[in-house]
Design a protein around this motif. Structure first.
Motif: not given
Length: 205
Positions: A82-96
């Motif tokens: 999830l950490d990696e995907a948030a960086e790759k796709y540019g979504f808010d990691r704190n809003n999953v």
């Protein structure tokens, strides 16, 4: 991890993390995500473990008996993904927000049990208690919806109530919805989860 990412139209909406049941794939819960919020990001993941050719998120020793060591490892693996995907796709990691069914609900619950900031909330369809005898992180500010069946042969009503209690004690806000059904994922509980999600959005806008 094998997955699908569909970018949503509204970047302020949560990213919906979809976690299938045993034998499912990353395609299974896409219709539920569309019903829940058709403007949100969707990240749908396939479990990395195979049981007799059926994808799962972690190993088990028998029906209802988890391989705890593998559960801990796979939970860490998913959290790091999830950490990696948030960086790759540019979504808010704190809003999953996780939406999981059966085995997928169990790995989502395990994320809550092990990582304080892994999820903002979760919709858990027919989950079990992932681990017992551990101290949960402080889950203040987290919201969880549990859908359970009063006649579920795999996840007993006692199990569902115990999970609710453990999450409550960790300061999560938990709502439990009962259907007079078994382990199947029903339209009624999906609709109830949708109502919960609408309220969740309103509170977090």
């Amino acid at each position: 991890m094998k997955h699908i990412f569909n970018k949503g139209q509204d970047p302020t909406k949560p990213t919906l993390l979809l976690l299938h049941g045993t034998g499912g794939t990353e395609l299974d819960l896409l219709p539920i995500a569309g019903r829940m919020d058709d403007e949100a990001n969707v990240l749908s993941v396939r479990g990395n473990v195979l049981e007799n050719g059926m994808p799962r998120f972690f190993r088990r020793l028998a029906e209802g008996v988890f391989d705890e060591e593998d559960l801990i490892f796979r939970t860490k693996e998913l959290n790091e993904f999830l950490d990696e995907a948030a960086e790759k796709y540019g979504f808010d990691r704190n809003n999953v927000i996780a939406i999981g069914y059966s085995n997928g609900a169990n790995i989502a619950a395990s994320l809550l049990f092990h990582y304080q900031n892994a999820l903002k909330g979760a919709i858990l369809h027919h989950p079990m208690v992932p681990r017992r005898g551990i101290e949960l992180p402080d889950l203040s500010g987290k919201s969880v919806f549990i859908a359970a069946g009063t006649n579920d042969p795999i996840c007993s009503p006692t199990e569902s109530s115990e999970l609710q209690s453990l999450l409550d004690k960790a300061n999560a806000k938990v709502e439990i919805h009962w259907e007079n059904r078994g382990h199947q994922l029903t339209l009624e509980e999906v609709e109830a989860a949708g109502q919960w999600y609408k309220q969740f959005k309103l509170k977090n806008m």
